[in-house]
Design an enzyme around this catalytic site. Structure first.
Site, PDB file in Angstrom:
ATOM      1  N   HIS A 271     -19.143 -42.338 105.040  1.00 21.93           N
ATOM      2  CA  HIS A 271     -17.793 -41.850 105.306  1.00 21.93           C
ATOM      3  C   HIS A 271     -17.481 -42.098 106.774  1.00 21.93           C
ATOM      4  CE1 HIS A 271     -14.319 -39.155 105.518  1.00 21.93           C
ATOM      5  NE2 HIS A 271     -14.262 -39.306 104.206  1.00 21.93           N
ATOM      6  N   GLU A 325     -16.885 -39.143  96.253  1.00 25.51           N
ATOM      7  CA  GLU A 325     -16.708 -39.974  95.071  1.00 25.51           C
ATOM      8  C   GLU A 325     -17.929 -39.945  94.139  1.00 25.51           C
ATOM      9  OE1 GLU A 325     -13.811 -40.791  94.805  1.00 25.51           O
ATOM     10  OE2 GLU A 325     -13.009 -42.150  96.301  1.00 25.51           O
TER      11      GLU A 325
HETATM   12  N1  ACO Z   1     -23.819 -48.647 101.393  1.00 28.42           N
HETATM   13  C1  ACO Z   1     -24.507 -49.460 102.212  1.00 28.42           C
HETATM   14  N2  ACO Z   1     -24.274 -49.560 103.531  1.00 28.42           N
HETATM   15  C2  ACO Z   1     -23.307 -48.811 104.043  1.00 28.42           C
HETATM   16  C3  ACO Z   1     -22.540 -47.927 103.252  1.00 28.42           C
HETATM   17  C4  ACO Z   1     -22.839 -47.863 101.881  1.00 28.42           C
HETATM   18  N3  ACO Z   1     -22.153 -47.047 101.077  1.00 28.42           N
HETATM   19  N4  ACO Z   1     -21.645 -47.302 104.030  1.00 28.42           N
HETATM   20  C5  ACO Z   1     -21.809 -47.793 105.259  1.00 28.42           C
HETATM   21  N5  ACO Z   1     -22.813 -48.686 105.261  1.00 28.42           N
HETATM   22  C6  ACO Z   1     -23.315 -49.432 106.409  1.00 28.42           C
HETATM   23  C7  ACO Z   1     -22.396 -50.624 106.704  1.00 28.42           C
HETATM   24  O1  ACO Z   1     -22.782 -51.774 106.024  1.00 28.42           O
HETATM   25  C8  ACO Z   1     -22.517 -50.762 108.187  1.00 28.42           C
HETATM   26  O2  ACO Z   1     -23.699 -51.485 108.484  1.00 28.42           O
HETATM   27  P1  ACO Z   1     -23.715 -52.564 109.669  1.00 28.42           P
HETATM   28  O3  ACO Z   1     -23.416 -51.765 110.907  1.00 28.42           O
HETATM   29  O4  ACO Z   1     -25.079 -53.118 109.609  1.00 28.42           O
HETATM   30  O5  ACO Z   1     -22.638 -53.542 109.348  1.00 28.42           O
HETATM   31  C9  ACO Z   1     -22.740 -49.338 108.667  1.00 28.42           C
HETATM   32  O6  ACO Z   1     -23.265 -48.609 107.554  1.00 28.42           O
HETATM   33  C10 ACO Z   1     -21.455 -48.671 109.111  1.00 28.42           C
HETATM   34  O7  ACO Z   1     -20.450 -48.841 108.139  1.00 28.42           O
HETATM   35  P2  ACO Z   1     -18.930 -48.927 108.497  1.00 28.42           P
HETATM   36  O8  ACO Z   1     -18.286 -49.866 107.539  1.00 28.42           O
HETATM   37  O9  ACO Z   1     -18.721 -49.198 109.956  1.00 28.42           O
HETATM   38  O10 ACO Z   1     -18.443 -47.488 108.217  1.00 28.42           O
HETATM   39  P3  ACO Z   1     -16.924 -47.116 108.044  1.00 28.42           P
HETATM   40  O11 ACO Z   1     -16.749 -45.832 108.716  1.00 28.42           O
HETATM   41  O12 ACO Z   1     -16.019 -48.210 108.436  1.00 28.42           O
HETATM   42  O13 ACO Z   1     -16.810 -47.026 106.461  1.00 28.42           O
HETATM   43  C11 ACO Z   1     -16.852 -46.321 104.245  1.00 28.42           C
HETATM   44  C12 ACO Z   1     -16.818 -45.872 105.714  1.00 28.42           C
HETATM   45  C13 ACO Z   1     -15.761 -47.368 104.019  1.00 28.42           C
HETATM   46  C14 ACO Z   1     -16.573 -45.108 103.351  1.00 28.42           C
HETATM   47  C15 ACO Z   1     -18.232 -46.924 103.936  1.00 28.42           C
HETATM   48  O14 ACO Z   1     -19.239 -45.963 104.151  1.00 28.42           O
HETATM   49  C16 ACO Z   1     -18.315 -47.502 102.513  1.00 28.42           C
HETATM   50  O15 ACO Z   1     -17.957 -48.668 102.319  1.00 28.42           O
HETATM   51  N6  ACO Z   1     -18.818 -46.691 101.512  1.00 28.42           N
HETATM   52  C17 ACO Z   1     -18.856 -47.143 100.138  1.00 28.42           C
HETATM   53  C18 ACO Z   1     -17.496 -46.988  99.469  1.00 28.42           C
HETATM   54  C19 ACO Z   1     -17.141 -45.539  99.187  1.00 28.42           C
HETATM   55  O16 ACO Z   1     -17.948 -44.745  98.751  1.00 28.42           O
HETATM   56  N7  ACO Z   1     -15.845 -45.221  99.443  1.00 28.42           N
HETATM   57  C20 ACO Z   1     -15.301 -43.886  99.246  1.00 28.42           C
HETATM   58  C21 ACO Z   1     -15.136 -43.200 100.548  1.00 28.42           C
HETATM   59  S1  ACO Z   1     -14.662 -41.527 100.349  1.00 28.42           S
HETATM   60  C22 ACO Z   1     -12.962 -41.552 100.261  1.00 28.42           C
HETATM   61  O17 ACO Z   1     -12.264 -42.324 100.860  1.00 28.42           O
HETATM   62  C23 ACO Z   1     -12.292 -40.607  99.359  1.00 28.42           C
END
Ligand code: ACO
Length: 388
Positions: A271, A325
């Protein structure tokens, strides 16, 4: 002038910090809800979500978001009556929904229905968003979704009953049967948990559109589009897909390892704001334990444990936790909803927050119009097409 990313700034504006994805940028002031990411805390109008979950009805929460205080009995009865009276859709909106291909996605049908309401019910939804419109739109979301859900099965829409609350009405209009309490109660708790969440992407979208002086249906139509993306509200059906693909507890490690090795994101984890467990995930986990089958709950639990351990191994510096989620999938399946109805059901709750944010924006509006950092070339000379 050289920008922080090494690019040459050619703007006549000062170079300002540009956090990727606007992380940490304060885009508006709000008294509606607050996410305390480090503490894993969510507050609606001063009430911790744990104070409200399972105690307040969805309508009490919607009233709280719109008005700033919890309703009295009389006020709640009034809101329930208004919602009940507003649930029916204009015939033309049903016609628009019926004109969609049965292969359309429910989120697209919801977006179309919300937009059609603005065009068709011009008297009900004029150019100036107000509380009556917020109530009307919130009342009509379940009907739009249910009309499409039935259309794709070749079924007629079900006329809503005035005496139903939102959770009951949604299930009644979807399935055409009096909903059982073991189904509508968890759905109602789910709706209270998802009603608002600070300056998330779809709420920001709604406020940006409202700030231009546009109408409520336009703001909410835009917000639905933003919610649809898998990085925001589009994840729970993908959680279900993941759990179905994993299938058995023995397969969890191999499946997750393959997914992470491919560079896939694990849906339902991570998140932008929470650096601790999302409190809604904790509440939904408890609900899933009660509502889902023991097999499905155990598979979810095992997948969660292993996913968190693997994400921690691979990204020790990044604190990734279960988000809202992940257990939404188990709860909404147990209520009888198919995966592609999960995100639209989320919208059926969040419309209360979106409309409250639009009203808050309008109460003290200034056009939201940020800057961009221009990184393209300048001063090129036009070359006629024959000479290119
Ligand atoms: N699985 C694997 N790796 C992850 C995940 C995940 N679920 N979430 C973050 N990471 C990793 C990223 O790959 C990134 O790695 P890197 O630095 O080596 O590239 C690092 O953690 C940071 O991730 P960001 O994308 O910078 O985090 P951001 O704050 O932009 O994204 C998000 C948050 C979009 C929710 C992300 O965690 C994600 O894609 N999760 C999966 C989708 C999901 O569950 N979405 C629902 C969110 S809840 C809502 O909106 C109601």
């Amino acid at each position: 002038m050289t920008g922080s990313n090494g690019s040459t700034a050619v703007s006549d504006q000062p170079v300002l910090p540009k956090p990727e994805g606007l992380e940490g940028v304060v885009a508006a002031s709000t008294a509606l809800s607050h996410v305390l990411g480090e503490q894993g805390k969510l507050v609606y109008r001063g009430y911790d979500i744990h104070e409200l979950a399972g105690k307040a009805s969805f309508e009490e929460v919607a009233y709280l978001l719109w008005n700033g205080v919890l309703p009295t009995h009389t006020e709640l009865d009034g809101l329930l009556r208004s919602l009940g009276e507003q649930r029916s859709l204009p015939d033309h909106v049903i016609d628009v929904i019926r004109s969609l291909p049965v292969s359309a996605r429910p989120m697209d049908a919801l977006r179309t229905g919300a937009s059609a309401l603005g065009a068709i019910d011009a008297e009900g939804f004029d150019d100036l968003p107000d509380l009556d419109e917020a109530i009307a739109l919130t009342a009509k979301f379940p009907g739009i979704l249910a009309a499409f859900f039935r259309h794709r099965q070749g079924l007629e829409p079900v006329r809503p009953k005035v005496e139903h609350n939102t959770a009951q009405s949604y299930l009644y209009q979807l399935f055409g049967q009096e909903p059982e309490e073991r189904h509508w109660r968890p759905l109602e708790v789910y709706l209270t948990l998802l009603a608002d969440h600070g300056m998330n992407a779809s709420t920001f979208t709604a406020r940006v559109i409202a700030s231009t002086g546009s109408d409520l249906c336009s703001s909410i139509t835009g917000a639905i589009g933003a919610l649809k993306g898998p990085l925001h509200g589009g994840a729970p059906s993908k959680v279900l897909d993941m759990l179905e693909a994993i299938g058995t507890a023995e397969n969890v490690d191999a499946w997750l390892t393959d997914a992470l090795n491919r560079g896939d994101r694990l849906m339902g984890f991570g998140h932008r704001v929470y650096k601790a467990e999302d409190p809604r995930a904790e509440i939904l986990r408890g609900m899933a334990r009660e509502a889902a089958t023991p097999e499905f709950f155990e598979l979810s639990r095992r997948t969660e444990e292993r996913a968190l351990a693997m994400l921690h191994e691979r990204k020790p510096d990044r604190r990734l936790y279960t988000n809202v989620e992940f257990y939404s999938a188990a709860v909404l399946s147990a209520v009888g909803l198919p995966g592609d109805m999960f995100t639209p059901t989320f919208a059926t709750s969040r419309v209360a927050g979106w409309t409250a944010h639009v009203l808050e924006q309008m109460a003290n509006n200034r056009l939201i119009r940020p800057q961009s950092e221009f990184i393209g070339p300048m001063d090129k000379t036009f070359v006629a097409i024959e000479s290119r």
